[in-house]
Design an enzyme around this catalytic site. Sequence first.
Site, PDB file in Angstrom:
ATOM      1  N   THR A 176       0.376   5.777  -1.704  1.00  0.00           N
ATOM      2  CA  THR A 176      -0.163   7.008  -1.136  1.00  0.00           C
ATOM      3  C   THR A 176       0.082   7.040   0.370  1.00  0.00           C
ATOM      4  OG1 THR A 176      -2.166   8.396  -1.008  1.00  0.00           O
ATOM      5  CG2 THR A 176      -2.455   6.037  -0.646  1.00  0.00           C
ATOM      6  N   SER A 194      -2.714   0.341  15.032  1.00  0.00           N
ATOM      7  CA  SER A 194      -3.375   1.603  15.354  1.00  0.00           C
ATOM      8  C   SER A 194      -3.695   1.659  16.838  1.00  0.00           C
ATOM      9  CB  SER A 194      -4.670   1.734  14.551  1.00  0.00           C
ATOM     10  OG  SER A 194      -5.466   2.814  15.022  1.00  0.00           O
ATOM     11  N   GLY A 200       0.803  -1.222   0.000  1.00  0.00           N
ATOM     12  CA  GLY A 200       0.000   0.000   0.000  1.00  0.00           C
ATOM     13  C   GLY A 200       0.825   1.256   0.000  1.00  0.00           C
ATOM     14  N   TYR A 224     -13.032  -2.492  12.326  1.00  0.00           N
ATOM     15  CA  TYR A 224     -11.697  -1.913  12.133  1.00  0.00           C
ATOM     16  C   TYR A 224     -10.847  -2.140  13.376  1.00  0.00           C
ATOM     17  CZ  TYR A 224      -7.978   1.519  11.460  1.00  0.00           C
ATOM     18  OH  TYR A 224      -6.744   2.127  11.346  1.00  0.00           O
TER      19      TYR A 224
END
Length: 317
Positions: free
Chosen positions: A50, A176, A47, A201
């Site tokens: 970006t 995260s 990924g 998530y």
Amino acid sequence: MFLLLIAGIGVVALLLIVLAPHIRKYAAGGVCLSKARLDGKTVLITGANTGIGKETAWDLAARGARVILACRDVEKGEEAAAEIRSNVSGAQVEVQELDLADTCSIRAFAQRFLREVNHLHVLINNAGVMMCPYMKTADGFEMQLGVNHLGHFLLTYLLIGLLKRSAPARIVVVSSLAHNFGWIRFHDLMSLGSYNSGLAYCQSKLANVLFTRELARRLEGSGVTVNSVHPGSVRSELVRHSTMMSLLFTIFSIFLKTPREGAQTSVYCAVAEELHSISGKHFSDCTPAFVAPQGRNEKTARRLWDVSCKLLGIEWD
């Protein structure tokens, strides 16, 4: 009352303008201070077309590494690679197609990669999706768990032999702060009974932390380390599926990190000399970070490992 409201808004706006430099300095967080070079080293980043993935690739390419961007969108990947090459003299940046939402694509990527690449010194599992509507991967997995956890689990499994042969090597897993609010719902991993995009998530990000912990245990003595990172709240495309999050990120953008600032901890875990033997830890702002109790549960980590292997049809001892 209306005049008071206007006056209050004006005062807040003035304070933000005056304090903006200080707010930005605080929001930027930690910086990787290591000057380590990566000449002759090969780095793979998922990924990386970006956001923090691209900025991580930019930094590591500037350190002399051969950087391979594994992207679902090859065209955007080539644009990112071209931008890095035009700004970093002698940058070795390549693009290969990889769709983490399709195990066939992951296996095809790994076969091609192993044919063409002799060494892999750093693997950065960076790609991810956040708070998307309920969707399934090509293999029927809930999208966020499928991409954020299972896709990277399979990719790492397929490349672990090369990483061991290239030791010393490092794996960086981008998780995260959201892992603090996650629980592994073994009774309904794919959210078939009920689906909440935010909770799904958080579950996937907790899975990242648990995967890191268990993988580190299994890699002891191999010369390969693995650590997870929380990049911080970053202005990126990751919130595109949530109108509310996109709005909040726009309003409070001054408090958010830029992608380059968000990439600092990934870079730190990939290059910092003092981490050469550190494994199974979690970092944020280039320092060790708190891990929620559910992210430290070894029984849960091992169970998730076994379930992941079963879902992917692999045996990973």
